[in-house]
Design a protein around this motif. Structure first.
Motif, PDB file in Angstrom:
ATOM      1  N   GLN A  17       1.608 -41.552  17.878  1.00 35.92           N
ATOM      2  CA  GLN A  17       2.110 -42.892  17.561  1.00 35.92           C
ATOM      3  C   GLN A  17       1.634 -43.940  18.568  1.00 35.92           C
ATOM      4  N   TYR A  18       1.638 -43.589  19.837  1.00 36.24           N
ATOM      5  CA  TYR A  18       1.270 -44.549  20.881  1.00 36.24           C
ATOM      6  C   TYR A  18      -0.154 -44.353  21.402  1.00 36.24           C
ATOM      7  N   LYS A  19      -0.894 -43.460  20.744  1.00 39.36           N
ATOM      8  CA  LYS A  19      -2.298 -43.209  21.098  1.00 39.36           C
ATOM      9  C   LYS A  19      -2.463 -42.871  22.581  1.00 39.36           C
ATOM     10  N   ILE A  20      -1.660 -41.913  23.020  1.00 38.30           N
ATOM     11  CA  ILE A  20      -1.660 -41.479  24.411  1.00 38.30           C
ATOM     12  C   ILE A  20      -2.414 -40.159  24.511  1.00 38.30           C
ATOM     13  N   LYS A  21      -3.257 -40.056  25.519  1.00 34.84           N
ATOM     14  CA  LYS A  21      -4.048 -38.844  25.720  1.00 34.84           C
ATOM     15  C   LYS A  21      -3.489 -38.048  26.909  1.00 34.84           C
ATOM     16  N   VAL A  22      -3.282 -36.759  26.684  1.00 35.43           N
ATOM     17  CA  VAL A  22      -2.895 -35.863  27.777  1.00 35.43           C
ATOM     18  C   VAL A  22      -4.185 -35.408  28.438  1.00 35.43           C
ATOM     19  N   ILE A  23      -4.394 -35.799  29.684  1.00 37.43           N
ATOM     20  CA  ILE A  23      -5.639 -35.425  30.359  1.00 37.43           C
ATOM     21  C   ILE A  23      -5.500 -34.138  31.158  1.00 37.43           C
ATOM     22  N   LYS A  24      -4.253 -33.752  31.444  1.00 36.93           N
ATOM     23  CA  LYS A  24      -4.038 -32.508  32.173  1.00 36.93           C
ATOM     24  C   LYS A  24      -2.615 -32.038  31.925  1.00 36.93           C
ATOM     25  N   TRP A  25      -2.449 -30.737  31.821  1.00 41.69           N
ATOM     26  CA  TRP A  25      -1.130 -30.130  31.697  1.00 41.69           C
ATOM     27  C   TRP A  25      -0.723 -29.655  33.086  1.00 41.69           C
ATOM     28  N   SER A  26       0.381 -30.177  33.600  1.00 43.75           N
ATOM     29  CA  SER A  26       0.809 -29.794  34.945  1.00 43.75           C
ATOM     30  C   SER A  26       1.534 -28.450  34.907  1.00 43.75           C
ATOM     31  N   ALA A  27       1.405 -27.723  35.988  1.00 40.45           N
ATOM     32  CA  ALA A  27       2.023 -26.405  36.080  1.00 40.45           C
ATOM     33  C   ALA A  27       3.520 -26.495  36.371  1.00 40.45           C
ATOM     34  N   GLY A  28       3.943 -27.548  37.042  1.00 37.28           N
ATOM     35  CA  GLY A  28       5.349 -27.708  37.392  1.00 37.28           C
ATOM     36  C   GLY A  28       6.052 -28.714  36.501  1.00 37.28           C
ATOM     37  N   SER A  29       7.209 -29.140  36.938  1.00 35.10           N
ATOM     38  CA  SER A  29       7.986 -30.131  36.189  1.00 35.10           C
ATOM     39  C   SER A  29       7.749 -31.531  36.742  1.00 35.10           C
ATOM     40  N   ASN A  30       6.500 -31.919  36.752  1.00 37.18           N
ATOM     41  CA  ASN A  30       6.152 -33.258  37.224  1.00 37.18           C
ATOM     42  C   ASN A  30       5.079 -33.850  36.325  1.00 37.18           C
ATOM     43  N   GLY A  31       4.943 -35.168  36.407  1.00 40.16           N
ATOM     44  CA  GLY A  31       3.963 -35.835  35.572  1.00 40.16           C
ATOM     45  C   GLY A  31       3.413 -37.069  36.253  1.00 40.16           C
ATOM     46  N   ARG A  32       2.524 -37.735  35.553  1.00 42.55           N
ATOM     47  CA  ARG A  32       1.898 -38.955  36.054  1.00 42.55           C
ATOM     48  C   ARG A  32       1.378 -39.732  34.855  1.00 42.55           C
ATOM     49  N   ALA A  33       1.427 -41.048  34.962  1.00 44.28           N
ATOM     50  CA  ALA A  33       0.930 -41.900  33.882  1.00 44.28           C
ATOM     51  C   ALA A  33      -0.064 -42.910  34.434  1.00 44.28           C
ATOM     52  N   TRP A  34      -1.149 -43.116  33.683  1.00 44.90           N
ATOM     53  CA  TRP A  34      -2.140 -44.140  34.012  1.00 44.90           C
ATOM     54  C   TRP A  34      -2.053 -45.187  32.905  1.00 44.90           C
ATOM     55  N   TYR A  35      -1.388 -46.295  33.222  1.00 46.23           N
ATOM     56  CA  TYR A  35      -1.102 -47.339  32.233  1.00 46.23           C
ATOM     57  C   TYR A  35      -2.343 -47.810  31.491  1.00 46.23           C
ATOM     58  N   SER A  36      -3.323 -48.262  32.261  1.00 46.78           N
ATOM     59  CA  SER A  36      -4.475 -48.931  31.639  1.00 46.78           C
ATOM     60  C   SER A  36      -5.292 -48.005  30.747  1.00 46.78           C
ATOM     61  N   LYS A  37      -5.315 -46.735  31.059  1.00 51.44           N
ATOM     62  CA  LYS A  37      -6.094 -45.786  30.266  1.00 51.44           C
ATOM     63  C   LYS A  37      -5.277 -45.123  29.151  1.00 51.44           C
ATOM     64  N   LYS A  38      -3.958 -45.333  29.185  1.00 52.86           N
ATOM     65  CA  LYS A  38      -3.058 -44.667  28.237  1.00 52.86           C
ATOM     66  C   LYS A  38      -3.224 -43.152  28.311  1.00 52.86           C
ATOM     67  N   GLU A  39      -3.269 -42.662  29.543  1.00 52.04           N
ATOM     68  CA  GLU A  39      -3.413 -41.229  29.785  1.00 52.04           C
ATOM     69  C   GLU A  39      -2.246 -40.731  30.634  1.00 52.04           C
ATOM     70  N   ILE A  40      -1.876 -39.477  30.383  1.00 48.94           N
ATOM     71  CA  ILE A  40      -0.794 -38.872  31.150  1.00 48.94           C
ATOM     72  C   ILE A  40      -1.124 -37.436  31.538  1.00 48.94           C
ATOM     73  N   LYS A  41      -0.467 -37.013  32.604  1.00 51.15           N
ATOM     74  CA  LYS A  41      -0.471 -35.613  33.014  1.00 51.15           C
ATOM     75  C   LYS A  41       0.981 -35.175  32.879  1.00 51.15           C
ATOM     76  N   ILE A  42       1.236 -34.161  32.078  1.00 48.42           N
ATOM     77  CA  ILE A  42       2.602 -33.711  31.813  1.00 48.42           C
ATOM     78  C   ILE A  42       2.651 -32.185  31.732  1.00 48.42           C
ATOM     79  N   PRO A  43       3.849 -31.616  31.882  1.00 51.54           N
ATOM     80  CA  PRO A  43       3.985 -30.174  31.672  1.00 51.54           C
ATOM     81  C   PRO A  43       4.124 -29.871  30.185  1.00 51.54           C
ATOM     82  N   HIS A  44       3.879 -28.643  29.809  1.00 48.95           N
ATOM     83  CA  HIS A  44       4.196 -28.229  28.440  1.00 48.95           C
ATOM     84  C   HIS A  44       5.723 -28.280  28.307  1.00 48.95           C
ATOM     85  N   PRO A  45       6.248 -28.773  27.200  1.00 49.45           N
ATOM     86  CA  PRO A  45       7.704 -28.914  27.064  1.00 49.45           C
ATOM     87  C   PRO A  45       8.392 -27.586  26.737  1.00 49.45           C
TER      88      PRO A  45
END
Length: 160
Positions: A17-45
């Motif tokens: 819906q928001y055209k967000i790209k997951v660039i990396k899956w984190s191993a822990g329960s942490n994440g990061r967002a890059w606003y301008s690129k619409k990219e995130i690093k997140i864990p598998h839910p």
């Protein structure tokens, strides 16, 4: 009760819906967002904590950069908790993690001259502490991270 399949479906729906790209899956329960690129690093839910981290990072992309850091983090934490609750997941434990994270971010802001009297009432209520006690003191916060809060009290040290 947490449902991994339901969580993954909801995550994928929002990513699309928001055209967000997951660039990396984190191993822990942490994440990061890059606003301008619409990219995130997140864990598998795979659990409620990780699902909420995913929702938190998505909210950063949805909202972009605005206001103070503590305000953005509060908005993202509230979104994560709301998304979990709407799906029928119990976010009680994550709520405590979020509360501690917000307090830590307010403390960081306070060290950078944040005026505590301007904190929004909803944020003060969510945190459940008297920020007036901080006035004129150095503030140290410990016990806020994912692995540190379980069963440990939040420690706020105030030094003159």
């Amino acid at each position: 009760m947490f449902n991994k399949e339901k969580a993954e479906q909801h995550l994928n729906k929002l990513l699309k819906q928001y055209k967000i790209k997951v660039i990396k899956w984190s191993a822990g329960s942490n994440g990061r967002a890059w606003y301008s690129k619409k990219e995130i690093k997140i864990p598998h839910p795979t659990n409620i904590d990780r699902f909420c981290v995913c929702m938190h990072e998505i909210k950063h992309i949805i909202d972009g950069k605005w206001g103070n850091l503590y305000q953005r983090e509060f908005a993202c934490e509230m979104f994560a908790i709301e998304q979990a609750t709407e799906l029928g997941f119990d976010a009680t434990e994550y709520r405590e993690r979020a509360r501690r994270y917000i307090i830590m971010n307010i403390a960081k802001g306070y060290c950078r001259k944040l005026n505590l009297s301007k904190l929004e009432p909803s944020i003060k209520e969510f945190c459940g502490i008297d920020f007036n006690e901080w006035e004129g003191k150095k503030v140290f916060v410990s016990g806020w991270g994912h692995d540190t809060y379980k069963g440990k009290p939040l420690q706020i040290s105030l030094m003159a």
